[in-house]
Write an enzyme that holds these catalytic residues in place. Structure first.
Site, mmCIF file in Angstrom:
data_model
loop_
_atom_site.group_PDB
_atom_site.id
_atom_site.type_symbol
_atom_site.label_atom_id
_atom_site.label_comp_id
_atom_site.label_asym_id
_atom_site.label_seq_id
_atom_site.Cartn_x
_atom_site.Cartn_y
_atom_site.Cartn_z
ATOM 1 N N CYS A 182 32.730 24.607 9.904
ATOM 2 C CA CYS A 182 31.871 23.621 10.560
ATOM 3 C C CYS A 182 30.708 23.312 9.634
ATOM 4 O O CYS A 182 29.922 24.204 9.289
ATOM 5 C CB CYS A 182 31.363 24.153 11.901
ATOM 6 S SG CYS A 182 30.164 23.063 12.703
ATOM 7 N N GLN A 290 14.286 26.149 19.234
ATOM 8 C CA GLN A 290 14.801 24.907 18.664
ATOM 9 C C GLN A 290 16.018 25.178 17.782
ATOM 10 O O GLN A 290 16.075 26.173 17.062
ATOM 11 C CB GLN A 290 13.718 24.201 17.855
ATOM 12 C CG GLN A 290 12.549 23.696 18.684
ATOM 13 C CD GLN A 290 12.895 22.501 19.554
ATOM 14 O OE1 GLN A 290 14.039 22.052 19.590
ATOM 15 N NE2 GLN A 290 11.905 21.989 20.270
ATOM 16 N N ASN A 324 6.058 28.279 20.960
ATOM 17 C CA ASN A 324 6.377 27.574 19.719
ATOM 18 C C ASN A 324 5.250 26.672 19.239
ATOM 19 O O ASN A 324 4.965 26.600 18.038
ATOM 20 C CB ASN A 324 7.655 26.757 19.918
ATOM 21 C CG ASN A 324 8.155 26.101 18.651
ATOM 22 O OD1 ASN A 324 8.424 26.772 17.662
ATOM 23 N ND2 ASN A 324 8.287 24.789 18.676
ATOM 24 N N GLU A 340 4.579 27.746 31.583
ATOM 25 C CA GLU A 340 6.030 27.750 31.424
ATOM 26 C C GLU A 340 6.673 28.096 32.768
ATOM 27 O O GLU A 340 6.130 28.889 33.535
ATOM 28 C CB GLU A 340 6.430 28.767 30.347
ATOM 29 C CG GLU A 340 7.891 29.130 30.274
ATOM 30 C CD GLU A 340 8.803 27.937 30.042
ATOM 31 O OE1 GLU A 340 9.851 27.867 30.711
ATOM 32 O OE2 GLU A 340 8.476 27.066 29.211
ATOM 33 N N ASN A 368 6.087 26.372 38.274
ATOM 34 C CA ASN A 368 7.178 25.401 38.346
ATOM 35 C C ASN A 368 6.615 24.007 38.090
ATOM 36 O O ASN A 368 6.057 23.377 38.982
ATOM 37 C CB ASN A 368 7.860 25.457 39.710
ATOM 38 C CG ASN A 368 9.057 24.516 39.788
ATOM 39 O OD1 ASN A 368 9.298 23.712 38.881
ATOM 40 N ND2 ASN A 368 9.814 24.614 40.860
ATOM 41 N N ASP A 389 6.108 19.418 26.284
ATOM 42 C CA ASP A 389 7.411 19.546 25.618
ATOM 43 C C ASP A 389 8.475 19.917 26.654
ATOM 44 O O ASP A 389 8.977 21.032 26.673
ATOM 45 C CB ASP A 389 7.328 20.612 24.515
ATOM 46 C CG ASP A 389 8.636 20.770 23.748
ATOM 47 O OD1 ASP A 389 9.483 19.866 23.799
ATOM 48 O OD2 ASP A 389 8.811 21.831 23.106
ATOM 49 N N CYS A 422 13.232 15.224 24.411
ATOM 50 C CA CYS A 422 14.632 15.295 23.983
ATOM 51 C C CYS A 422 15.504 14.322 24.773
ATOM 52 O O CYS A 422 16.727 14.429 24.758
ATOM 53 C CB CYS A 422 15.173 16.718 24.090
ATOM 54 S SG CYS A 422 15.007 17.474 25.706
#
Length: 466
Positions: A182, A290, A324, A340, A368, A389, A422
């Site tokens: 791959c 990531q 991150n 988070e 949440n 993010d 994303c």
């Protein structure tokens, strides 16, 4: 450049080409979100007709196609033959392209891939929310090959194939591609695909291991084996020998993600580094990190420059994961709070801050964020700048809360928000709320090529409020 499509662009392409003269032809105008060529037929009266989605076709090409799904307003089709090729068409870098579903754009020049992704981003922002960025950022790009440091490989015992297959699914199929290598995996991992097939085939539970999770760190390559039945002693010996030979660390997952544990060698630490900030980030192979380490480093640098925080600022990092962005921000002298939704990741972020000597500059909370309210945001107090993010679902509740606070005249709204996305669709939706209801303007946006040769569009945007 190749003037003909890769013969493996679809399993039927080679056999169908001989009958190309009997197949309809369409001019391709654009690509859709799945990297399919999009063309439109013309009715006999000259009015626009059906839309045709052709797998493997590129903008500017005239292609013969064969439909496999017909609807009143559109058809989905396989590529049969390229009658007139695009100058953007190139020879795919992997022999498995077209059969393997891991990539969808290897036949497209890498610079053209970036341009198309940028257009997808801008089209989503405008068509979904009537928002345009003041500035279009230069794309963040890196190596086109060997970039995928995270992957989930499917394992399948296939008698007709003579044993075990390890790899990605075939394109639009539940079958596993018969892969020997791959090109998007790191070379040392790609070289292990065939040995992994042989290893699993030699285990007593070769048909009771549905997947292998891959996580590559700075020094350690971890392979998480999903085992539906216990290993016997002979199996364990085979794993230890393989780990020693190929310099990997095996983890076992007997049930859910919380059951993952290091098997051999157990003492190695899986971590990635951010050398620009002197940071080391230990993580478990089931933690979210990531996929593309090189792009992640560049992305962090751009996010920090766009935030342009002062040492006296209070910063908020939403959907912070294991820290991150939080920890690099803290190295700049500012005070940072990370929030988070996962307790596991929140605990890891706390540990990473302590590990890197940044506990005094950081704080973390588990909330949440998909159900957060305006009252919840107001209770946090005022932060000068935010970094957001979120996963593919976006930050709808957060943006709705900001819109409500803005309309109520609250003073807790930040002057600047850097949003890492994303999904261009959810970014566009959230941008519409921030711009039209919360008093922000979209100061800039650009693509982040986290997944070369795929249709995934990641991006970074900055919102400012006067």
């Amino acid at each position: 450049m190749s003037s003909q499509p890769n013969p493996t662009s679809h399993p039927e392409a080679a056999s169908a080409a001989s009958a190309a003269s009997n197949d309809p032809v369409v001019k391709i105008d654009s690509l859709d979100m799945e990297a399919r060529g999009v063309g439109r037929l013309e009715n006999e009266d000259g009015t626009p007709g059906k839309v045709i989605f052709v797998e493997g076709a590129l903008p500017g090409e005239t292609v013969a196609y064969r439909s496999y799904r017909r609807k009143p307003s559109y058809e989905q089709a396989h590529l049969v033959e390229v009658k007139q090729a695009s100058v953007m068409r190139v020879k795919p870098g992997c022999q498995h392209f077209g059969v393997c579903g891991g990539c969808s754009m290897q036949h497209l020049d890498s610079r053209a891939q970036l341009a198309i992704k940028q257009r997808v981003l801008e089209d989503n922002l405008w068509h979904l929310s009537k928002v345009k960025p003041d500035v279009v950022f230069r794309p963040i790009a890196g190596p086109d090959w060997g970039y995928r440091y995270r992957a989930r490989l499917t394992v399948r015992h296939v008698v007709k194939k003579g044993g075990v297959l390890v790899g990605f699914h075939e394109r639009k199929s539940s079958y596993v591609a018969d892969m020997t290598h791959c090109e998007i995996l790191p070379p040392h991992v790609s070289a292990m695909l065939v040995p992994l097939r042989e290893l699993v085939g030699g285990l007593s539970i070769h048909d009771r291991m549905p997947q292998i999770e891959l996580a590559v760190g700075a020094e350690v390559t971890a392979l998480v084996l999903r085992v539906l039945e216990p290993l016997n002693d002979a199996d364990k010996d085979l794993l230890r020998a393989f780990a020693d030979q190929h310099q990997v660390q095996f983890w076992l997952q007997p049930k859910g993600p919380d059951t993952v544990y290091p098997f051999y060698p157990a003492e190695q630490e899986l971590a990635y580094t951010l050398p620009e900030f002197g940071i080391r980030m230990p993580f478990k192979p089931t933690d979210f990190t990531q996929v593309n380490h090189q792009i992640n480093r560049v992305l962090i640098g751009r996010a920090l420059r766009l935030l342009d925080a002062k040492p006296t600022d209070r910063l908020l990092d939403l959907f912070c994961g294991i820290g991150n962005f939080t920890l690099p921000l803290a190295t700049q002298g500012a005070s940072v709070m990370g929030i988070e939704g996962s307790e596991v990741l929140t605990t890891r972020a706390l540990a990473n801050a302590e590990y890197n000597g940044l506990a005094a500059k950081t704080s973390f909370a588990c909330r949440n964020l998909f159900e957060v309210t305006a009252e919840d945001i107001a209770a946090l107090g005022r932060f000068d700048r935010w970094l957001v993010d979120p996963p593919r679902e976006g930050a709808l509740a957060v943006c709705k809360a900001l819109a409500e606070l803005s309309q109520a005249g609250s003073d807790v709204l930040p002057k600047r928000i850097v949003y890492v996305s994303c999904s261009p669709a959810t970014l566009a939706r959230d941008a519409g709320l921030l711009v039209h209801e919360a008093g922000y303007r979209l100061a800039g946006a650009g693509v982040v090529n986290m997944f070369p040769h795929t249709s995934h569009v990641e991006s970074i945007a900055v919102f400012e409020r006067d």
